[in-house]
Scaffold this motif. Structure first.
Motif, PDB file in Angstrom:
ATOM      1  N   ALA A 216       5.460   3.196   1.702  1.00 19.84           N
ATOM      2  CA  ALA A 216       6.793   3.385   1.132  1.00 19.84           C
ATOM      3  C   ALA A 216       7.659   4.326   1.970  1.00 19.84           C
ATOM      4  O   ALA A 216       8.834   4.048   2.212  1.00 19.84           O
ATOM      5  CB  ALA A 216       6.696   3.885  -0.304  1.00 19.84           C
ATOM      6  N   ASP A 217       7.113   5.451   2.421  1.00 20.28           N
ATOM      7  CA  ASP A 217       7.913   6.399   3.202  1.00 20.28           C
ATOM      8  C   ASP A 217       8.395   5.772   4.511  1.00 20.28           C
ATOM      9  O   ASP A 217       9.556   5.932   4.895  1.00 20.28           O
ATOM     10  CB  ASP A 217       7.115   7.666   3.503  1.00 20.28           C
TER      11      ASP A 217
ATOM     12  N   ASP B 163       9.338  -1.788  -5.628  1.00 14.89           N
ATOM     13  CA  ASP B 163       9.248  -0.395  -5.205  1.00 14.89           C
ATOM     14  C   ASP B 163      10.609   0.202  -4.877  1.00 14.89           C
ATOM     15  O   ASP B 163      10.840   1.387  -5.091  1.00 14.89           O
ATOM     16  CB  ASP B 163       8.326  -0.284  -3.982  1.00 14.89           C
TER      17      ASP B 163
ATOM     18  N   GLY C 190       0.784  -1.235   0.000  1.00 10.81           N
ATOM     19  CA  GLY C 190       0.000   0.000   0.000  1.00 10.81           C
ATOM     20  C   GLY C 190       0.810   1.277   0.000  1.00 10.81           C
ATOM     21  O   GLY C 190       1.709   1.456  -0.809  1.00 10.81           O
ATOM     22  N   LYS C 191       0.475   2.127   0.949  1.00 10.45           N
ATOM     23  CA  LYS C 191       1.077   3.463   1.027  1.00 10.45           C
ATOM     24  C   LYS C 191       2.144   3.547   2.119  1.00 10.45           C
ATOM     25  O   LYS C 191       2.301   4.570   2.768  1.00 10.45           O
ATOM     26  CB  LYS C 191      -0.010   4.503   1.281  1.00 10.45           C
TER      27      LYS C 191
END
Length: 145
Positions: free
Chosen positions: A79-80, A103, A76-77
């Motif tokens: 990555a950071d 990613d 999902g989100k």
């Protein structure tokens, strides 16, 4: 724990390349004040992001031990968050975001297979990592490490 920002990442990167770099040089490099740089380094040490400062001898540079490329897929989100965790690992010499199936591409370096195996285990436990694929580098004709 506060997430790392660009200044933290810049400091970690500079210290990975030269653990003896002065606070004044780091301040000039980053555009931050000496007091801010010193406080950030102290915080990174206190929260365990920086576990220690070390040197690498010429011999170690010539025989880097185990080097590898790890392809990383993130859920999902996240990555950071994943990137922050990976950047804090001293074995991660570079971290590249990419497109396609993976990613991130992480360049790893460790002293031997035992410690390398432990590093891979720690990477796979990072919350947000869905899957990895590891390729050990056998021989390089031009090294960037």
């Amino acid at each position: 724990m506060r997430t790392m920002d660009d200044l933290d990442r810049d400091l970690l990167s500079a210290l990975r390349h030269n653990a003896r770099i002065s606070v004044s040089s780091l301040a000039a490099m980053t555009g931050a004040s000496r007091a801010t740089v010193a406080a950030r380094i102290d915080r990174l040490v206190e929260n365990g992001t920086i576990a220690g400062f070390t040197i690498r001898t010429g011999h170690e540079m010539r025989s880097a031990g185990v080097r590898a490329i790890v392809l990383i897929e993130v859920l999902g989100k996240m990555a950071d968050r994943v990137a922050d965790q990976l950047r804090g690992m001293p074995q991660v010499r570079a971290l590249h975001s990419t497109n396609g199936r993976w990613d991130f591409i992480a360049e790893l370096e460790d002293r031997d297979l035992g410690t390398f195996d432990e590093t891979l285990r720690r990477i796979r436990l990072v919350e947000g990592i869905n899957s990895t694929e590891t390729n050990i580098l056998l021989k390089s004709s031009k090294s960037s490490f």
